[in-house]
Write a protein that holds these residues in place. Structure first.
Motif, PDB file in Angstrom:
ATOM      1  N   PRO A   1      35.621 -93.713  54.728  1.00 57.98           N
ATOM      2  CA  PRO A   1      35.792 -92.751  55.522  1.00 57.98           C
ATOM      3  C   PRO A   1      35.047 -92.808  56.798  1.00 57.98           C
ATOM      4  CG  PRO A   1      35.397 -91.687  53.377  1.00 57.98           C
ATOM      5  CD  PRO A   1      35.113 -93.503  53.355  1.00 57.98           C
ATOM      6  N   ASN A   2      35.656 -92.529  58.022  1.00 59.22           N
ATOM      7  CA  ASN A   2      34.886 -92.735  59.387  1.00 59.22           C
ATOM      8  C   ASN A   2      34.434 -94.244  59.559  1.00 59.22           C
ATOM      9  OD1 ASN A   2      35.084 -89.786  59.634  1.00 59.22           O
ATOM     10  ND2 ASN A   2      33.428 -89.634  58.298  1.00 59.22           N
ATOM     11  N   ASP A   3      35.216 -95.172  59.364  1.00 56.71           N
ATOM     12  CA  ASP A   3      34.838 -96.480  59.152  1.00 56.71           C
ATOM     13  C   ASP A   3      36.218 -97.292  59.335  1.00 56.71           C
ATOM     14  OD1 ASP A   3      33.515 -99.068  59.587  1.00 56.71           O
ATOM     15  OD2 ASP A   3      32.518 -98.826  57.617  1.00 56.71           O
ATOM     16  N   GLU A   4      36.388 -98.351  60.076  1.00 61.37           N
ATOM     17  CA  GLU A   4      37.622 -99.229  60.095  1.00 61.37           C
ATOM     18  C   GLU A   4      37.160-100.162  59.227  1.00 61.37           C
ATOM     19  OE1 GLU A   4      37.963-100.063  64.312  1.00 61.37           O
ATOM     20  OE2 GLU A   4      39.338 -98.483  64.360  1.00 61.37           O
ATOM     21  N   ALA A   5      37.030-100.025  57.862  1.00 59.46           N
ATOM     22  CA  ALA A   5      36.864-100.920  56.860  1.00 59.46           C
ATOM     23  C   ALA A   5      37.472-100.695  55.506  1.00 59.46           C
ATOM     24  CB  ALA A   5      35.089-101.166  56.668  1.00 59.46           C
ATOM     25  N   PHE A   6      37.867-101.636  54.820  1.00 59.18           N
ATOM     26  CA  PHE A   6      38.416-101.463  53.532  1.00 59.18           C
ATOM     27  C   PHE A   6      37.357-101.888  52.590  1.00 59.18           C
ATOM     28  CE2 PHE A   6      40.857-103.585  49.905  1.00 59.18           C
ATOM     29  CZ  PHE A   6      41.359-102.542  49.436  1.00 59.18           C
ATOM     30  N   PHE A   7      37.031-101.077  51.371  1.00 61.27           N
ATOM     31  CA  PHE A   7      36.043-101.443  50.475  1.00 61.27           C
ATOM     32  C   PHE A   7      36.488-101.769  49.280  1.00 61.27           C
ATOM     33  CE2 PHE A   7      32.937-100.600  47.093  1.00 61.27           C
ATOM     34  CZ  PHE A   7      31.664-101.094  47.796  1.00 61.27           C
ATOM     35  N   VAL A   8      36.275-103.108  48.708  1.00 63.49           N
ATOM     36  CA  VAL A   8      36.910-103.472  47.326  1.00 63.49           C
ATOM     37  C   VAL A   8      35.662-103.187  46.393  1.00 63.49           C
ATOM     38  CG1 VAL A   8      37.269-105.440  45.843  1.00 63.49           C
ATOM     39  CG2 VAL A   8      38.110-105.239  48.264  1.00 63.49           C
ATOM     40  N   TRP A   9      35.979-102.326  45.397  1.00 63.97           N
ATOM     41  CA  TRP A   9      34.903-101.731  44.399  1.00 63.97           C
ATOM     42  C   TRP A   9      34.923-102.863  43.100  1.00 63.97           C
ATOM     43  CZ3 TRP A   9      35.532 -96.224  41.905  1.00 63.97           C
ATOM     44  CH2 TRP A   9      34.407 -96.371  40.923  1.00 63.97           C
ATOM     45  N   GLN A  10      36.080-103.224  42.583  1.00 66.39           N
ATOM     46  CA  GLN A  10      36.038-103.979  41.373  1.00 66.39           C
ATOM     47  C   GLN A  10      37.198-104.857  41.484  1.00 66.39           C
ATOM     48  OE1 GLN A  10      35.903-101.418  37.893  1.00 66.39           O
ATOM     49  NE2 GLN A  10      34.136-102.333  37.322  1.00 66.39           N
ATOM     50  N   VAL A  11      37.130-106.420  41.184  1.00 65.26           N
ATOM     51  CA  VAL A  11      38.196-107.261  41.082  1.00 65.26           C
ATOM     52  C   VAL A  11      38.113-107.701  39.553  1.00 65.26           C
ATOM     53  CG1 VAL A  11      38.958-109.475  41.518  1.00 65.26           C
ATOM     54  CG2 VAL A  11      37.676-108.032  43.432  1.00 65.26           C
ATOM     55  N   ALA A  12      39.205-107.440  38.730  1.00 61.75           N
ATOM     56  CA  ALA A  12      39.187-107.938  37.263  1.00 61.75           C
ATOM     57  C   ALA A  12      40.392-108.667  37.201  1.00 61.75           C
ATOM     58  CB  ALA A  12      39.239-106.768  36.743  1.00 61.75           C
ATOM     59  N   VAL A  13      40.161-110.069  36.785  1.00 61.74           N
ATOM     60  CA  VAL A  13      41.343-111.016  36.315  1.00 61.74           C
ATOM     61  C   VAL A  13      41.154-111.458  34.776  1.00 61.74           C
ATOM     62  CG1 VAL A  13      42.304-113.087  36.710  1.00 61.74           C
ATOM     63  CG2 VAL A  13      41.608-111.911  38.428  1.00 61.74           C
ATOM     64  N   GLY A  14      42.063-111.090  34.008  1.00 62.90           N
ATOM     65  CA  GLY A  14      42.110-111.585  32.735  1.00 62.90           C
ATOM     66  C   GLY A  14      42.099-112.791  32.333  1.00 62.90           C
ATOM     67  N   GLU A  15      41.500-113.121  31.179  1.00 70.18           N
ATOM     68  CA  GLU A  15      41.233-114.604  31.059  1.00 70.18           C
ATOM     69  C   GLU A  15      42.523-115.438  30.965  1.00 70.18           C
ATOM     70  OE1 GLU A  15      39.750-116.807  27.024  1.00 70.18           O
ATOM     71  OE2 GLU A  15      38.728-114.999  27.441  1.00 70.18           O
ATOM     72  N   GLN A  16      43.511-114.904  30.642  1.00 70.49           N
ATOM     73  CA  GLN A  16      44.755-115.781  30.827  1.00 70.49           C
ATOM     74  C   GLN A  16      45.209-116.055  32.214  1.00 70.49           C
ATOM     75  OE1 GLN A  16      44.174-112.434  30.099  1.00 70.49           O
ATOM     76  NE2 GLN A  16      46.241-111.169  30.179  1.00 70.49           N
ATOM     77  N   ALA A  17      44.718-115.685  33.287  1.00 67.49           N
ATOM     78  CA  ALA A  17      44.975-115.732  34.585  1.00 67.49           C
ATOM     79  C   ALA A  17      43.981-116.239  35.617  1.00 67.49           C
ATOM     80  CB  ALA A  17      45.884-114.429  35.200  1.00 67.49           C
ATOM     81  N   ARG A  18      42.921-116.633  34.738  1.00 72.32           N
ATOM     82  CA  ARG A  18      41.571-117.037  35.541  1.00 72.32           C
ATOM     83  C   ARG A  18      42.174-118.629  36.215  1.00 72.32           C
ATOM     84  NH1 ARG A  18      37.284-114.407  31.786  1.00 72.32           N
ATOM     85  NH2 ARG A  18      37.698-112.179  32.470  1.00 72.32           N
ATOM     86  N   GLY A  19      41.200-118.847  37.142  1.00 75.27           N
ATOM     87  CA  GLY A  19      41.477-119.969  37.705  1.00 75.27           C
ATOM     88  C   GLY A  19      42.600-120.289  38.362  1.00 75.27           C
ATOM     89  N   LEU A  20      43.349-119.237  38.613  1.00 81.15           N
ATOM     90  CA  LEU A  20      44.821-119.477  39.268  1.00 81.15           C
ATOM     91  C   LEU A  20      45.103-119.070  40.922  1.00 81.15           C
ATOM     92  CD1 LEU A  20      46.750-118.746  36.160  1.00 81.15           C
ATOM     93  CD2 LEU A  20      46.067-120.921  37.033  1.00 81.15           C
TER      94      LEU A  20
END
Length: 178
Positions: free
Chosen positions: A74-93
């Motif tokens: 709010p009141n900022d020209e910014a997008f905040f990323v809270w969490q990034v989750a990548v399952g084990e079967q899709a890691r490193g890709l």
């Protein structure tokens, strides 16, 4: 999953806005992605419903294998990323980066001039993802301690560094064309 196997399933990979019915699958994914903070299932359900325009789910063959929660500050020209989750079967890709690119190119984040997130010093995977993302889009990355272990977490959690990545306006057209 080896990269060749992932390529063979690329058509089955879907990046989409979450639905409230995804809440349980998102919660399971986050719990499986240590050291992410485990929120309540209710929190993930509310994120999936109320913040769906700034969150993304990645599905591979109908299974939730990726998730990013975020919001416009709010009141900022910014997008905040809270969490990034990548399952084990899709890691490193490169799925984490694909999801970030997907989000910064959505209409709902058009006004963002920066992407912000917080990362503890010892989270090498997150530092690697966001540094790589910044390089790929040509955005400068800076960081500084923001939520301090003693001042904000009562000594119960490591200091979180606020990471800021400038989002060059030209990147959106270039990424859409790719």
């Amino acid at each position: 999953m080896p990269k060749d196997s992932f390529s063979a399933h690329a058509d089955a990979l879907t990046l989409r806005k979450p639905e409230k019915t995804d809440g349980a699958a998102i919660w399971d994914l986050v719990r499986a992605c240590k050291p992410l903070d485990e929120n309540s299932m209710y929190c993930n359900l509310v994120q999936a419903e109320h913040f769906r325009d700034t969150c993304v789910v990645a599905e591979l063959d109908g299974e939730v294998v990726g998730w990013i929660s975020g919001h416009m500050i709010p009141n900022d020209e910014a997008f905040f990323v809270w969490q990034v989750a990548v399952g084990e079967q899709a890691r490193g890709l490169g799925l984490g980066k694909q999801m970030l690119l997907h989000l910064v190119n959505r209409d709902e984040t058009t006004d963002a001039r920066a992407l912000k997130t917080t990362i503890t010093e010892d989270n090498g995977a997150s530092w690697g993802l966001f540094r790589s993302f910044a390089r790929d889009i040509g955005g400068a990355l800076s960081d500084e301690p923001h939520y301090h272990k003693d001042d904000h977490f009562g000594g119960h959690h490591d200091t979180e560094h606020l990471v800021t990545i400038d989002l060059p306006r030209k990147q959106a057209a270039r990424l859409r064309a790719a």
